[in-house]
Write a protein that holds these residues in place. Structure first.
Motif, PDB file in Angstrom:
ATOM      1  N   LYS A 408       0.726  -1.176  -0.022  1.00  0.00           N
ATOM      2  CA  LYS A 408       0.140   0.087   0.053  1.00  0.00           C
ATOM      3  C   LYS A 408       0.977   1.238   0.040  1.00  0.00           C
ATOM      4  O   LYS A 408       2.010   1.174   0.518  1.00  0.00           O
ATOM      5  N   PRO A 409       0.322   2.358  -0.608  1.00  0.00           N
ATOM      6  CA  PRO A 409       0.927   3.586  -0.399  1.00  0.00           C
ATOM      7  C   PRO A 409       1.305   3.906   1.106  1.00  0.00           C
ATOM      8  O   PRO A 409       0.517   3.637   2.090  1.00  0.00           O
ATOM      9  N   GLY A 410       2.646   4.270   1.432  1.00  0.00           N
ATOM     10  CA  GLY A 410       2.944   4.365   2.850  1.00  0.00           C
ATOM     11  C   GLY A 410       3.473   3.178   3.535  1.00  0.00           C
ATOM     12  O   GLY A 410       4.100   3.282   4.963  1.00  0.00           O
ATOM     13  N   GLY A 411       3.384   2.152   2.950  1.00  0.00           N
ATOM     14  CA  GLY A 411       3.649   0.824   3.468  1.00  0.00           C
ATOM     15  C   GLY A 411       5.101   0.323   3.397  1.00  0.00           C
ATOM     16  O   GLY A 411       5.849   1.504   2.506  1.00  0.00           O
ATOM     17  N   SER A 412       5.707  -0.781   3.456  1.00  0.00           N
ATOM     18  CA  SER A 412       6.994  -0.929   3.315  1.00  0.00           C
ATOM     19  C   SER A 412       7.125  -2.312   2.907  1.00  0.00           C
ATOM     20  O   SER A 412       6.572  -3.460   2.984  1.00  0.00           O
ATOM     21  N   VAL A 413       8.236  -2.593   2.073  1.00  0.00           N
ATOM     22  CA  VAL A 413       8.747  -3.938   1.523  1.00  0.00           C
ATOM     23  C   VAL A 413      10.061  -4.083   2.131  1.00  0.00           C
ATOM     24  O   VAL A 413      11.072  -3.286   2.206  1.00  0.00           O
ATOM     25  N   VAL A 414      10.205  -5.088   2.734  1.00  0.00           N
ATOM     26  CA  VAL A 414      11.564  -5.734   3.535  1.00  0.00           C
ATOM     27  C   VAL A 414      12.063  -6.898   2.651  1.00  0.00           C
ATOM     28  O   VAL A 414      11.485  -7.787   2.306  1.00  0.00           O
ATOM     29  N   TYR A 415      13.025  -6.687   2.025  1.00  0.00           N
ATOM     30  CA  TYR A 415      14.085  -7.513   1.241  1.00  0.00           C
ATOM     31  C   TYR A 415      15.081  -8.063   2.077  1.00  0.00           C
ATOM     32  O   TYR A 415      15.918  -7.324   2.566  1.00  0.00           O
ATOM     33  N   SER A 416      15.217  -9.431   2.160  1.00  0.00           N
ATOM     34  CA  SER A 416      16.152 -10.119   2.846  1.00  0.00           C
ATOM     35  C   SER A 416      16.758 -11.137   2.480  1.00  0.00           C
ATOM     36  O   SER A 416      16.215 -11.880   1.297  1.00  0.00           O
ATOM     37  N   THR A 417      17.969 -11.387   2.505  1.00  0.00           N
ATOM     38  CA  THR A 417      18.704 -12.600   2.188  1.00  0.00           C
ATOM     39  C   THR A 417      19.597 -13.204   3.125  1.00  0.00           C
ATOM     40  O   THR A 417      20.072 -12.440   4.245  1.00  0.00           O
ATOM     41  N   CYS A 418      20.135 -14.322   3.181  1.00  0.00           N
ATOM     42  CA  CYS A 418      21.275 -14.861   4.187  1.00  0.00           C
ATOM     43  C   CYS A 418      22.641 -14.800   3.112  1.00  0.00           C
ATOM     44  O   CYS A 418      23.227 -15.891   3.552  1.00  0.00           O
TER      45      CYS A 418
END
Length: 470
Positions: A408-418
């Motif tokens: 959503k607008p104002g929301g967040s995407v968290v991208y992660s790796t090991c």
């Protein structure tokens, strides 16, 4: 029937060493992960938890230290590797691991049991070869558990401050530091040099030593069932001084018997690696939110975020495998989490928003090279090549694109790796942002593998970034 199950059936698993051979051979053959094979055996029953703990130590130890053990064997007891069946080579490394790294296993047991296993699974000729090679390796050992002093070519490091001494040099001369440390740490020379170029000589050595070590286990409390004080008391009661409390969780030494814990069975605690916990915290999931976990299996981050949400709101946990998503569901049910919904996705699905809707938070814990957690997934050491890396990067970019369309607008995407490879981390994220998507980096963190004398000193390697949609 999976390939792993077929291999297990073909080898007629009867003992812990049989199980170790099935797991290690699967790993060396590139058909799966040793820990996954042992996990499948735990779920199937048959061998005891204690037997499978021993199996896992043998298999993972042999895979973690394969390059070092091969160097020792080639130095002390060379044999015709090209004409030796892969399963025999797997058994040889398990036997050598016991002789070099496990002081609690008598030499005669390590040799005789390995020989007997090869005789049963292969033939007498292979068993005779294994017997001769392992006896020569055993004959080269002077003493185990001596102090590790660094650049001594007759010392093989087996712990933070311990080593096994041989009666002659078994490692390359220290004049070629990259070659010496590569053999000592079980790292491929080209990759060690790449690490040194990226991070510097000393960090490269620290990363490589940690990648060869047996990792700590991290227990986290289910805050729906345990208060922090109750959790700390339970950990002290079950593990005593062997546990280090850190950041609200308990760090335990390898072999702590976590799989047999009643608290784990009852859903009062769960196991999660440090890098995975950091990525889940980075999502900042809050009660009442709608959260998407795009690559959810086996469900550790899903469950951690659900606890941060106090089991209020909705988490949609997705994966492309029905079997893997079933594990997410089982873990959520064991912890009593009712806010988790599971969805099996078609890998070809492009428009996730049309199917799933929009979310406050989207977590993409992307498939990666695992270069930050080689200690836990040592098979990754042998799969780090340009072709596999490019395939992973393409997949990661596609997943990040899908995630961006779901927030959503104002929301967040968290991208992660090991992973600790920039091409999978910051470099990939910056290339994605350069396409003009309405996201900006709010925070990110890279952690390099590290270890020390206490379980609480352990650090898994990994990366996360939190992107905010404008």
């Amino acid at each position: 029937m999976t390939r792993t199950t077929q291999r297990k059936a073909a080898l007629e698993i009867r003992t812990s060493r049989d199980a170790a051979l099935a797991a290690a051979h699967t790993a060396f053959s590139g058909e799966g992960y040793a820990a996954g094979v042992i996990g499948e055996m735990r779920r199937a029953g048959g061998l005891s938890a204690r037997d499978l703990d021993f199996s896992q130590e043998l298999a993972l130890g042999a895979v973690r230290r394969a390059l070092t053990l091969r160097h020792i064997v080639r130095t002390l007891a060379p044999y015709d590797e090209k004409r030796t069946a892969p399963i025999v080579q797997s058994a040889l490394l398990i036997g050598a691991y016991q002789l070099v790294c496990m002081g609690g296993v008598p030499d005669f047991a390590a040799v005789n049991e390995t020989v007997a296993t090869v005789r049963r699974f292969v033939n007498d000729r292979a068993a005779s070869m294994i017997n001769a090679v392992l006896r020569r390796v055993a004959g080269g050992v002077v003493e185990r558990g001596v102090a590790w002093t660094g650049d001594d070519t007759a010392l093989v490091r087996t712990g933070w401050s311990t080593a096994t001494r041989f009666n002659s040099p078994v490692l390359p001369e220290t004049s070629s530091r990259a070659e010496h440390l590569s053999a000592a740490t079980g790292q491929r020379t080209a990759y060690f040099q790449q690490l040194a170029q990226t991070y510097g000589d000393e960090p490269a050595a620290a990363i490589s030593w940690a990648s060869q070590a047996a990792p700590a286990m991290f227990l986290h409390p289910n805050r729906l069932k345990f208060t922090p004080d109750e959790f700390a008391a339970a950990v002290r009661s079950e593990y005593g001084d062997a546990a280090d409390m850190r950041d609200g969780c308990a760090a335990l030494a390898p072999g702590a018997g976590v799989a047999a814990s009643g608290h784990l069975r009852e859903g009062q605690v769960f196991v999660q690696d440090a890098s995975a916990a950091a990525a889940a915290r980075a999502a900042q999931a809050a009660p009442g939110q709608r959260v998407l976990d795009l690559c959810a299996a086996p469900g550790g981050k899903t469950c951690a975020m659900a606890l941060d949400m106090e089991n209020r709101g909705e988490i949609v946990a997705c994966d492309v495998s029905a079997d893997r998503i079933a594990r997410v569901r089982q873990n959520a049910e064991r912890l009593g989490l009712t806010c988790v919904q599971t969805v099996v996705l078609d890998a070809a699905t492009a428009d996730l928003t049309g199917r799933l809707g929009a979310f406050d938070v989207v977590l993409v814990d992307a498939p990666c090279s695992n270069s930050g957690v080689i200690a836990r997934r040592p098979e990754a050491r042998f799969r780090l090549d340009a072709r596999n890396m490019q395939m992973l990067v393409n997949l990661q970019a596609r997943l990040l694109q899908q995630a961006a369309g779901c927030v959503k607008p104002g929301g967040s995407v968290v991208y992660s790796t090991c992973s600790i490879e920039s091409v999978e981390n910051r470099q990939l994220v910056e290339a994605f942002l350069a396409t003009g998507v309405p996201l900006t980096i709010e925070a990110d963190e890279l952690t390099l593998p590290a270890w020390g004398p206490r379980p609480g000193d352990w650090r898994d390697g990994g990366y996360w970034t939190r992107l905010r949609r404008q």
